[in-house]
Scaffold this motif. Structure first.
Motif, PDB file in Angstrom:
ATOM      1  N   TYR A   1      32.759  31.531  40.439  1.00  0.00           N
ATOM      2  CA  TYR A   1      32.145  32.549  41.047  1.00  0.00           C
ATOM      3  C   TYR A   1      31.228  33.247  40.034  1.00  0.00           C
ATOM      4  CZ  TYR A   1      30.495  36.526  43.726  1.00  0.00           C
ATOM      5  OH  TYR A   1      29.957  37.828  44.341  1.00  0.00           O
ATOM      6  N   LEU A   2      31.409  33.783  39.060  1.00  0.00           N
ATOM      7  CA  LEU A   2      30.608  34.507  38.222  1.00  0.00           C
ATOM      8  C   LEU A   2      29.421  33.698  37.505  1.00  0.00           C
ATOM      9  CD1 LEU A   2      33.134  37.211  36.547  1.00  0.00           C
ATOM     10  CD2 LEU A   2      31.515  37.376  38.397  1.00  0.00           C
ATOM     11  N   GLY A   3      29.776  32.479  37.416  1.00  0.00           N
ATOM     12  CA  GLY A   3      28.585  31.418  37.022  1.00  0.00           C
ATOM     13  C   GLY A   3      27.511  31.248  38.229  1.00  0.00           C
ATOM     14  N   PHE A   4      27.787  31.667  39.441  1.00  0.00           N
ATOM     15  CA  PHE A   4      26.901  31.194  40.414  1.00  0.00           C
ATOM     16  C   PHE A   4      25.613  31.987  40.365  1.00  0.00           C
ATOM     17  CE2 PHE A   4      25.369  31.778  44.836  1.00  0.00           C
ATOM     18  CZ  PHE A   4      25.109  30.453  45.143  1.00  0.00           C
ATOM     19  N   TRP A   5      25.758  33.388  40.558  1.00  0.00           N
ATOM     20  CA  TRP A   5      24.494  34.195  40.560  1.00  0.00           C
ATOM     21  C   TRP A   5      23.705  34.304  39.280  1.00  0.00           C
ATOM     22  CZ3 TRP A   5      22.853  39.141  38.926  1.00  0.00           C
ATOM     23  CH2 TRP A   5      21.873  39.637  39.717  1.00  0.00           C
ATOM     24  N   ARG A   6      22.376  34.083  39.105  1.00  0.00           N
ATOM     25  CA  ARG A   6      21.948  34.321  37.796  1.00  0.00           C
ATOM     26  C   ARG A   6      20.538  35.092  38.294  1.00  0.00           C
ATOM     27  NH1 ARG A   6      22.705  31.047  33.292  1.00  0.00           N
ATOM     28  NH2 ARG A   6      20.518  31.323  32.838  1.00  0.00           N
ATOM     29  N   PRO A   7      20.278  36.074  37.169  1.00  0.00           N
ATOM     30  CA  PRO A   7      19.184  36.846  37.501  1.00  0.00           C
ATOM     31  C   PRO A   7      17.646  36.056  37.641  1.00  0.00           C
ATOM     32  CG  PRO A   7      20.408  38.060  35.943  1.00  0.00           C
ATOM     33  CD  PRO A   7      21.009  36.807  36.086  1.00  0.00           C
ATOM     34  N   ASP A   8      17.608  35.116  36.956  1.00  0.00           N
ATOM     35  CA  ASP A   8      16.438  34.384  36.847  1.00  0.00           C
ATOM     36  C   ASP A   8      16.539  32.956  37.848  1.00  0.00           C
ATOM     37  OD1 ASP A   8      18.583  32.783  35.622  1.00  0.00           O
ATOM     38  OD2 ASP A   8      17.227  32.234  33.926  1.00  0.00           O
ATOM     39  N   GLY A   9      17.449  32.943  38.727  1.00  0.00           N
ATOM     40  CA  GLY A   9      17.523  32.127  39.537  1.00  0.00           C
ATOM     41  C   GLY A   9      17.040  32.255  41.212  1.00  0.00           C
ATOM     42  N   ALA A  10      17.111  31.280  42.001  1.00  0.00           N
ATOM     43  CA  ALA A  10      16.539  31.574  43.309  1.00  0.00           C
ATOM     44  C   ALA A  10      17.610  31.614  44.237  1.00  0.00           C
ATOM     45  CB  ALA A  10      15.775  30.043  43.683  1.00  0.00           C
ATOM     46  N   ALA A  11      18.921  31.641  43.874  1.00  0.00           N
ATOM     47  CA  ALA A  11      19.929  31.863  44.793  1.00  0.00           C
ATOM     48  C   ALA A  11      20.377  33.300  45.080  1.00  0.00           C
ATOM     49  CB  ALA A  11      21.016  30.878  44.455  1.00  0.00           C
ATOM     50  N   PRO A  12      20.547  33.865  46.188  1.00  0.00           N
ATOM     51  CA  PRO A  12      20.766  35.059  46.475  1.00  0.00           C
ATOM     52  C   PRO A  12      22.377  35.542  46.056  1.00  0.00           C
ATOM     53  CG  PRO A  12      21.141  34.083  48.508  1.00  0.00           C
ATOM     54  CD  PRO A  12      20.400  33.060  47.466  1.00  0.00           C
ATOM     55  N   ALA A  13      22.541  36.887  45.636  1.00  0.00           N
ATOM     56  CA  ALA A  13      24.133  36.852  45.222  1.00  0.00           C
ATOM     57  C   ALA A  13      24.961  37.030  46.666  1.00  0.00           C
ATOM     58  CB  ALA A  13      24.117  38.150  44.467  1.00  0.00           C
ATOM     59  N   ILE A  14      26.180  36.438  46.353  1.00  0.00           N
ATOM     60  CA  ILE A  14      26.963  36.700  47.881  1.00  0.00           C
ATOM     61  C   ILE A  14      27.981  37.708  47.546  1.00  0.00           C
ATOM     62  CG2 ILE A  14      28.625  35.295  49.096  1.00  0.00           C
ATOM     63  CD1 ILE A  14      25.994  34.301  49.567  1.00  0.00           C
ATOM     64  N   LEU A  15      27.983  38.687  48.540  1.00  0.00           N
ATOM     65  CA  LEU A  15      28.883  39.833  48.519  1.00  0.00           C
ATOM     66  C   LEU A  15      29.818  39.606  49.528  1.00  0.00           C
ATOM     67  CD1 LEU A  15      26.318  42.849  47.880  1.00  0.00           C
ATOM     68  CD2 LEU A  15      27.063  40.850  46.358  1.00  0.00           C
ATOM     69  N   ALA A  16      31.013  39.033  49.101  1.00  0.00           N
ATOM     70  CA  ALA A  16      32.079  38.522  50.208  1.00  0.00           C
ATOM     71  C   ALA A  16      33.083  39.648  50.486  1.00  0.00           C
ATOM     72  CB  ALA A  16      32.748  37.275  49.768  1.00  0.00           C
ATOM     73  N   ASN A  17      32.875  40.188  51.728  1.00  0.00           N
ATOM     74  CA  ASN A  17      33.815  41.412  52.009  1.00  0.00           C
ATOM     75  C   ASN A  17      35.056  41.073  52.266  1.00  0.00           C
ATOM     76  OD1 ASN A  17      31.751  43.708  52.128  1.00  0.00           O
ATOM     77  ND2 ASN A  17      30.473  42.194  52.914  1.00  0.00           N
ATOM     78  N   THR A  18      36.096  41.589  52.066  1.00  0.00           N
ATOM     79  CA  THR A  18      37.541  41.515  52.202  1.00  0.00           C
ATOM     80  C   THR A  18      38.219  42.981  52.656  1.00  0.00           C
ATOM     81  OG1 THR A  18      38.453  41.774  49.924  1.00  0.00           O
ATOM     82  CG2 THR A  18      37.757  39.440  50.650  1.00  0.00           C
ATOM     83  N   THR A  19      39.416  43.072  52.928  1.00  0.00           N
ATOM     84  CA  THR A  19      39.999  44.237  53.464  1.00  0.00           C
ATOM     85  C   THR A  19      41.419  44.046  52.771  1.00  0.00           C
ATOM     86  OG1 THR A  19      38.851  44.365  55.494  1.00  0.00           O
ATOM     87  CG2 THR A  19      40.789  45.948  54.855  1.00  0.00           C
ATOM     88  N   GLN A  20      41.811  45.340  51.670  1.00  0.00           N
ATOM     89  CA  GLN A  20      43.148  45.469  51.262  1.00  0.00           C
ATOM     90  C   GLN A  20      44.021  45.873  52.392  1.00  0.00           C
ATOM     91  OE1 GLN A  20      43.481  47.210  47.201  1.00  0.00           O
ATOM     92  NE2 GLN A  20      45.322  47.659  47.584  1.00  0.00           N
ATOM     93  N   VAL A  21      45.300  45.185  52.316  1.00  0.00           N
ATOM     94  CA  VAL A  21      46.245  45.344  53.277  1.00  0.00           C
ATOM     95  C   VAL A  21      46.634  46.560  53.123  1.00  0.00           C
ATOM     96  CG1 VAL A  21      48.550  44.653  54.066  1.00  0.00           C
ATOM     97  CG2 VAL A  21      46.686  43.044  53.646  1.00  0.00           C
ATOM     98  N   GLU A  22      47.268  47.066  51.777  1.00  0.00           N
ATOM     99  CA  GLU A  22      48.048  48.250  51.672  1.00  0.00           C
ATOM    100  C   GLU A  22      47.428  49.579  51.929  1.00  0.00           C
ATOM    101  OE1 GLU A  22      49.448  44.548  49.742  1.00  0.00           O
ATOM    102  OE2 GLU A  22      47.548  45.609  49.536  1.00  0.00           O
ATOM    103  N   ASN A  23      46.073  49.526  51.859  1.00  0.00           N
ATOM    104  CA  ASN A  23      45.383  51.049  51.900  1.00  0.00           C
ATOM    105  C   ASN A  23      44.174  50.702  52.824  1.00  0.00           C
ATOM    106  OD1 ASN A  23      43.745  49.889  50.146  1.00  0.00           O
ATOM    107  ND2 ASN A  23      44.534  50.961  48.562  1.00  0.00           N
TER     108      ASN A  23
END
Length: 748
Positions: free
Chosen positions: A447-469
Motif C-alpha cells: 500500500y505505502l508504495g502505491f501513492w507517490r507525490p509525483d504520480g498521477a494516481a490519487p491517494a486512497i483513504l480507505a475508511n474502516t471502523t474499530q470494533v472495540e471503541n
C-alpha cells in the motif's frame, strides 16, 4: 347407553392422541431435514441478494450456462437428499410419513419458485414503450432489453414449481413404505462436503465461479442437513446431546479466538517508501510535482485540487464510483493528476481503488491537456473498469465462508491460512491480472508504495471502523498531526501518537511494524468488511488487539474523512501557503461526493421489536449518519447552499453531489446482473448530455403511466441529468472558464 357413548368418545380421543403422537414423533425424528428445508425455502424466497442472482441467471446467458445448470442440479439434489434423509430417519407405515417427506421435497422448490416470482414482480420496467424524449436513449435501450425479464422470471417460477410438484408426488407415492439405510444416504452427502472442502481449498476462485453462488449455498444446505441428522440421531438413539455439546465447544473456542484466522496478510514495506507523513507535507510535495502546474501559474489561476468521497454499498457502489471517475478521465486526461485523495468506504473503496490503479498504470502527470467535448464512445478507462468489475466476486467468498471458515469454527484443525476476506482481496488482484496480464498489478503491491507525490494516481483513504471503541481508522499515506482521537491511520495510529522532531511517534498502538505493510487490495478489502459476509479483521499490536470492520458503520459517505482533510488544506491556505518546508502554490479545493440518494421514509413496523430493534436501529442510522455528514460538510463549504436552481448549482457549488437514485432497489452483494450494471452506468450520466439551465426539464411521459412509475422515471432522469452536469462542470473547473447555458459539453 351413556356409558357406551363415553367409551366411544374416549376411544376416539385416544386414537386421535395416538395418531398425533405418532405424527409428532415422525416430525421429531426428521427434524433436521425439516428445519433445513424450511430454511432453504426462506433463503430462496426473501433476500434481495437472491433475487439479484435470479436476474443474473435469467439475463446474463453468456457465462451463466454452467451456474444455471449447477443451480438446478443443486436444487434437485437438496430436495431429494433431504427427503431421503427424512425416509431414513423415520419408521415406515403411515400416510403422514409420505406426506411429510413430500413436503420436505417441495419446500426448496416452493422457495425457489416464490423467489423467482418476487424477483419478477419487483423488477421495474420503467419507461418501456415511453415516447421519445421521455428518457435518454441509454435508458430506453436498457428498459427495452429487460422488458421481458418479469415474464421470464415468472415463467421460470412456474416451471420450478411444476418440477417440485413432480418430485413431491414421487415421494408421496413411495414415502409410506420405502426406507433406505441411513448410512447409504449419509455417505454421499458426507462425500459431497469433503469434496467441497478439498476442492474449494485447491481451486478457491475458478471452481466457485463455475458453480455459482446459488449452487454453493444449496449444496452446503444439503451437507448441513446430513450433519444435523447425525447429531440429532445420536441424541435420539443413544441419548448423547451431540448438538448441544458441539455448540458449547464452538462458542467456547470462538470466545478464546482459537478459530479466528482473520488476521490480514502482511507484506514487507517497500525499500525507500515514505512512511505516514503530515498532510501538509504531502500536499506540498504533491503540488510541487504537478506536471501542469506552470499552466496555472502562468495564467494566475489557483491550481484545481479535487477531493473525492466514494460512499459504500457493495458491488453497486464500486460500479458507480469507478464508472463515473473512469468516464471523466476518458474525457479529461488531466483529471486524475488533479485528484489529491479519494476518501472511500466499503464498495466505494473497491471502485476507487480500481480507478486509482488504472490511473497509476495509464495516466500521466504531464502537461495540461484540454477536456474533450461532444458525445464519446466508452474510452479505455471505462472499458477496462467494466472488464475488471463485471464478474462474480460473491461465489468465491461464499465457498470460502461455508466450506472453510464455518467448519473451522467447529473444528479448529480445519483452519485455513486464507479466510474469505483474503479470498476476496486476491479475487480483486486476479480480476486485474485476467484483464491486464502484461501490466504490473498495483492491487497486489504494498500500500505505502502505491501513492507517490509525483504520480498521477490519487491517494486512497480507505475508511474502516474499530470494533472495540467505534473509532474511525483510515488506511492512508498521510494524516493530520492534530486530528481528533476518533480518527487515525492504520500504519500510524492517532491514539497516543505524538509529533516529535518532525517524526510521528506511536506509543505502542501500532498495527504494523516499521518494516511491515499490507497490499493495496487488503487495504480496500478492510474498508468493505461488513459482517457477517466478511469477517472483522484482527490486528495484534505490542500492547493490545483490535478488530476493524466496514467503514460504513460510522460514516458510509466518506465525507467525514474528506472533511478532516479539507480542513487541514484550509489551514494551509489560511497560512498563505507558507510552511517550514517551503511555499505551497495557490490552490482551490473541489469536493465531489459519489453517493446514493438518501430517501428518508417512516417505514413499516416489523415484528420481534424487543429483539431486533437495536440491530435495525444501528443499520438504519448508518444511512442517516452518512446523509448528515454529507449535508453538514456542504453547509460549511458552500456559503450559498441551496440558493441555486436547476443544474446551475452543479457548476457553481464547490461540493457537488453525484447521486445514484435510491428508488431502485440495489442489493448489498458482490454479484450484479448485467441489466443492473447498465442501469447504474446510465445513471452515471455523461457530460455531453448536460443541459445547463436554471430550471430542470421534466421528461414527457405517456398518458396513463402509473404514478409510481412516473415518479420513479423522473427521479432517475433528474439523477442522470445532475450527474451529467457535475461531470461537465469538471471540464470548466479544470479550465477555469465559465460554462455557457445550454449544452456546454456537447460541442466546442
Amino acid at each position: 347407553m351413556r356409558h357406551g357413548i363415553g367409551t366411544q368418545l374416549r376411544a376416539k380421543f385416544l386414537q386421535w392422541k395416538g395418531g398425533l403422537t405418532t405424527r409428532l414423533r415422525l416430525v421429531r425424528e426428521a427434524r433436521a431435514p425439516v428445519v433445513v428445508a424450511a430454511v432453504s425455502a426462506a433463503a430462496l424466497t426473501f433476500p434481495e441478494q437472491t433475487h439479484e442472482i435470479y436476474r443474473v441467471l435469467a439475463l446474463d446467458t453468456q457465462g451463466q450456462v454452467g451456474p444455471l445448470i449447477f443451480a438446478l442440479v443443486a436444487l434437485l439434489s437438496l430436495a431429494v437428499g433431504l427427503s431421503l434423509l427424512g425416509l431414513a430417519l423415520t419408521q415406515p407405515g403411515s400416510r403422514f410419513r409420505a406426506a411429510l417427506v413430500a413436503v420436505i421435497a417441495l419446500l426448496p422448490f416452493l422457495g425457489a419458485a416464490s423467489g423467482l416470482f418476487l424477483a419478477g414482480s419487483r423488477t421495474k420496467v420503467m419507461g418501456a414503450g415511453q415516447p421519445a424524449g421521455a428518457l435518454d436513449g441509454a435508458f430506453s435501450a436498457i428498459f427495452d432489453s429487460i422488458s421481458d425479464l418479469p415474464s421470464n422470471l415468472v415463467l421460470a417460477a412456474l416451471l420450478v414449481a411444476f418440477l417440485g410438484a413432480l418430485v413431491a408426488a414421487l415421494f408421496l407415492c413411495v414415502g409410506r413404505t420405502f426406507r433406505p439405510r441411513f448410512v447409504r444416504i449419509l455417505g454421499p452427502i458426507c462425500g459431497l462436503g469433503s469434496v467441497g472442502w478439498v476442492a474449494f481449498a485447491l481451486a478457491p476462485y475458478r471452481l466457485p465461479v463455475l458453480l455459482g453462488s446459488m449452487a454453493i449455498v444449496l449444496f452446503f444446505l444439503l451437507v448441513t442437513g446430513g450433519f444435523l441428522s447425525v447429531l440429532f440421531r445420536l441424541r435420539d438413539r443413544w441419548n448423547i446431546p451431540a448438538f448441544s455439546i458441539l455448540l458449547i465447544v464452538a462458542v467456547y473456542l470462538s470466545w478464546l479466538n482459537v478459530s479466528d484466522n482473520h488476521i490480514p496478510s502482511k507484506v514487507r514495506r517497500p525499500e525507500g517508501a515514505a512512511g505516514v507523513q503530515p498532510t501538509a507535507a504531502a500536499l506540498y510535495a504533491w503540488l510541487s510535482a504537478r506536471g501542469d502546474r506552470d499552466h496555472f501559474l502562468s495564467s494566475g489561476r489557483p491550481y484545481p485540487v479535487f477531493i473525492i468521497s466514494a460512499a459504500g454499498g457493495g458491488h453497486y457502489a464500486a460500479d458507480f464510483a469507478a464508472t463515473f471517475l473512469a468516464r471523466v478521465q476518458d474525457r479529461c486526461p488531466s483529471f486524475s493528476q488533479h485528484i489529491f485523495a479519494i476518501s472511500s468506504v466499503s464498495g466505494g473503496s473497491i471502485g476507487a481503488g480500481v480507478f486509482a490503479a488504472l490511473a497509476k498504470s495509464f495516466a500521466a502527470n504531464g502537461p495540461w491537456a484540454e477536456c474533450a467535448v461532444g458525445t464519446m464512445a466508452p474510452g479505455m478507462f471505462e472499458r477496462t473498469t467494466r472488464q475488471i468489475l463485471d464478474r462474480d466476486f460473491l461465489a468465491p467468498v461464499m465457498a470460502s465462508m461455508l466450506f472453510s471458515d464455518l467448519p473451522a469454527t467447529l473444528v479448529p484443525a480445519l483452519i485455513s491460512r486464507h479466510d474469505r476476506a483474503d479470498v476476496f482481496d486476491t479475487g480483486l488482484e486476479r480480476a486485474w491480472s485476467d484483464v491486464l496480464p502484461a501490466i504490473q498489478n498495483p492491487l497486489s503491491a504494498p500500500y505505502l508504495g502505491f501513492w507517490r507525490p509525483d504520480g498521477a494516481a490519487p491517494a486512497i483513504l480507505a475508511n474502516t471502523t474499530q470494533v472495540e471503541n467505534g473509532m474511525r481508522v483510515v488506511v492512508a499515506p498521510f494524516m493530520s498531526i492534530d486530528g481528533p482521537l476518533e480518527a487515525g491511520t492504520l500504519h500510524q495510529r492517532a491514539r497516543y501518537t505524538r509529533y516529535f522532531n518532525g517524526e510521528l511517534v506511536d506509543d505502542g498502538w501500532e498495527a504494523l511494524g516499521a518494516d511491515e505493510d499490507i497490499k493495496l487490495s487488503t487495504a480496500l478489502g478492510l474498508s468493505a468488511r461488513f459482517p457477517w459476509v466478511m469477517p472483522a479483521a484482527r490486528f495484534i499490536t505490542s500492547r493490545t488487539e483490535f478488530r476493524l470492520v466496514d467503514g460504513g458503520y460510522l460514516d458510509n459517505s466518506g465525507d467525514e474523512t474528506a472533511f478532516d482533510l479539507i480542513m487541514e488544506l484550509r489551514q494551509v491556505q489560511q497560512l498563505g501557503g507558507k510552511l517550514t518546508i517551503g511555499q505551497v502554490p495557490p490552490f482551490e479545493v473541489h469536493l465531489i461526493t459519489l453517493t446514493s440518494e438518501g430517501v428518508l421514509r417512516p417505514g413499516a413496523v416489523e415484528g420481534f421489536g424487543d429483539l431486533l430493534s437495536p440491530v435495525r436501529t444501528l443499520l438504519a442510522s448508518r444511512i442517516t449518519r452518512a446523509d448528515m455528514a454529507t449535508h453538514r460538510i456542504r453547509t460549511l463549504l458552500n456559503p450559498q447552499h441551496g440558493s441555486t436552481a436547476g443544474t446551475t448549482g452543479d457548476f457553481s457549488s464547490p461540493s457537488p453531489l453525484v447521486k445514484l437514485n435510491a428508488a431502485l432497489s440495489l442489493p448489498l452483494t458482490w454479484q450484479l446482473a448485467n441489466a443492473t450494471q447498465r442501469m447504474i452506468s446510465a445513471q452515471v450520466g455523461d457530460a455531453a448530455s448536460c443541459r445547463h439551465a436554471a430550471v430542470i426539464e421534466l421528461p414527457e411521459l405517456r398518458a396513463g403511466t402509473p404514478p409510481s412509475d412516473e415518479e420513479l422515471i423522473r427521479h432517475i432522469s433528474d439523477a442522470a441529468l445532475t450527474n451529467s452536469c457535475v461531470a461537465c462542470s469538471i471540464n470548466f473547473r479544470l479550465s477555469g472558464t465559465a460554462a455557457p447555458m445550454g449544452r456546454p459539453c456537447s460541442s466546442p
